[in-house]
Design a protein around this motif. Structure first.
Motif, PDB file in Angstrom:
ATOM      1  N   GLN A  66      19.720 -66.899 -23.440  1.00 28.28           N
ATOM      2  CA  GLN A  66      19.105 -67.718 -24.477  1.00 28.28           C
ATOM      3  C   GLN A  66      19.807 -69.070 -24.535  1.00 28.28           C
ATOM      4  N   THR A  67      19.123 -70.048 -25.096  1.00 28.22           N
ATOM      5  CA  THR A  67      19.755 -71.345 -25.324  1.00 28.22           C
ATOM      6  C   THR A  67      20.213 -71.436 -26.778  1.00 28.22           C
ATOM      7  N   TYR A  68      21.154 -72.332 -27.030  1.00 23.20           N
ATOM      8  CA  TYR A  68      21.667 -72.578 -28.378  1.00 23.20           C
ATOM      9  C   TYR A  68      21.642 -74.081 -28.584  1.00 23.20           C
ATOM     10  N   HIS A  69      20.486 -74.549 -29.057  1.00 20.25           N
ATOM     11  CA  HIS A  69      20.237 -75.980 -29.164  1.00 20.25           C
ATOM     12  C   HIS A  69      19.993 -76.409 -30.606  1.00 20.25           C
ATOM     13  N   THR A  78      14.771 -83.363 -24.139  1.00 13.80           N
ATOM     14  CA  THR A  78      15.403 -82.049 -24.212  1.00 13.80           C
ATOM     15  C   THR A  78      16.378 -82.044 -25.392  1.00 13.80           C
ATOM     16  N   PRO A  81      22.723 -79.544 -27.198  1.00 14.68           N
ATOM     17  CA  PRO A  81      23.301 -78.223 -27.472  1.00 14.68           C
ATOM     18  C   PRO A  81      23.915 -78.157 -28.864  1.00 14.68           C
ATOM     19  N   GLN A  87      27.999 -71.830 -25.098  1.00 18.50           N
ATOM     20  CA  GLN A  87      26.842 -72.258 -24.337  1.00 18.50           C
ATOM     21  C   GLN A  87      26.688 -71.425 -23.063  1.00 18.50           C
ATOM     22  N   SER A  91      19.975 -73.949 -16.970  1.00 19.76           N
ATOM     23  CA  SER A  91      18.806 -73.205 -16.514  1.00 19.76           C
ATOM     24  C   SER A  91      17.810 -74.168 -15.912  1.00 19.76           C
ATOM     25  N   THR A 101      14.078 -75.491 -18.866  1.00 21.42           N
ATOM     26  CA  THR A 101      15.137 -75.983 -19.739  1.00 21.42           C
ATOM     27  C   THR A 101      15.292 -75.139 -20.998  1.00 21.42           C
ATOM     28  N   ARG A 102      14.463 -74.122 -21.174  1.00 22.83           N
ATOM     29  CA  ARG A 102      14.514 -73.342 -22.411  1.00 22.83           C
ATOM     30  C   ARG A 102      14.633 -71.853 -22.156  1.00 22.83           C
ATOM     31  N   TYR A 103      15.092 -71.464 -20.985  1.00 28.53           N
ATOM     32  CA  TYR A 103      15.191 -70.046 -20.649  1.00 28.53           C
ATOM     33  C   TYR A 103      13.862 -69.336 -20.902  1.00 28.53           C
ATOM     34  N   SER A 154      22.904 -73.474 -12.290  1.00 24.06           N
ATOM     35  CA  SER A 154      22.063 -72.390 -12.797  1.00 24.06           C
ATOM     36  C   SER A 154      22.146 -71.189 -11.873  1.00 24.06           C
TER      37      SER A 154
END
Length: 223
Positions: A66-69, A78, A81, A87, A91, A101-103, A154
């Motif tokens: 997962q991302t943490y943005h 984009t 973070p 992090q 990806s 860019t967002r998994y 990645s």
């Protein structure tokens, strides 16, 4: 003529019976048996390897990164973070036409760039500079030589849920500062969520980012 029609009917009926039996066995009984055994023997894995927080809420699967943005700001292509959290790996999905860019699970794949590709070199150079900048704090400076490969490249799938212990430890000072925790507390959290090689020799030590951030959230809530 009648014998021919009778033989044809018997063949059709035999074929229909075979179809019904195989459908019942292979399409109903076998899947039910496998599902039942999996639920009894490996319920967590059978249900998607879900991760829950302290309240019992499912926050994701340990198999998918997962991302943490932060929320996407005006003019940004984009999101930046959210540096309160550990992090994951970058990806970069399937390339320039569908960069992941967002998994996003529908965009799984590698960039397939060669080591001397100019785009890849720029991505890695920019990513390393960002890692150094983001993780340096007032009392702790990250050097470019401290940055491990998985912090700036990645995975083959673009959805890797794990990072190396080296990358997790590199983020400790920044995470501690952002969450008003001690470095020792966050260091222990990373140690507790570091998995060794399978059977002691298969693969590499790794840290599941979702599990680590879920534990971090619970720890920060009790400070």
């Amino acid at each position: 003529m009648n014998n021919s029609v009778g033989n044809t009917g018997r063949v059709l009926w035999a074929g229909l019976r075979a179809l019904l039996v195989l459908t019942l066995v292979c399409g109903v009984l076998y899947p039910l048996a496998v599902t039942g055994i999996a639920q009894l023997a490996f319920p967590g894995k059978a249900n998607g390897s879900e991760i829950e927080d302290a309240s019992g809420k499912v926050v994701g699967s340990e198999l998918i990164g997962q991302t943490y943005h932060l929320p996407l700001a005006d003019g940004e292509e984009t999101p930046a973070p959210d540096l309160r959290w550990f992090q994951p790996r970058p990806s970069n999905g399937l390339g320039t036409n569908s960069v992941n860019t967002r998994y996003s699970i529908v965009l799984s794949g590698a960039t397939n760039r060669s080591g001397d590709n100019e785009d890849l070199i720029k991505w890695v150079t920019d990513a390393k500079a960002a890692v150094v900048k983001d993780n340096s704090t007032a009392g702790h400076t990250v050097k470019p030589s401290d940055v491990p490969a998985d912090a700036v490249t990645s995975s083959g799938s673009g959805l890797d849920p794990h990072i190396s212990p080296e990358y997790a430890r590199l983020q400790i000072h920044r995470v501690a500062e952002r969450n008003h925790l001690t470095v020792a507390q966050v260091d222990q959290l990373v140690a507790d969520h570091t998995d060794d090689r399978i059977l002691g020799f298969i693969g590499e030590p790794r840290v599941n980012v979702l599990a680590l951030n879920t534990a971090l959230k619970d720890l920060a809530a009790t400070r």
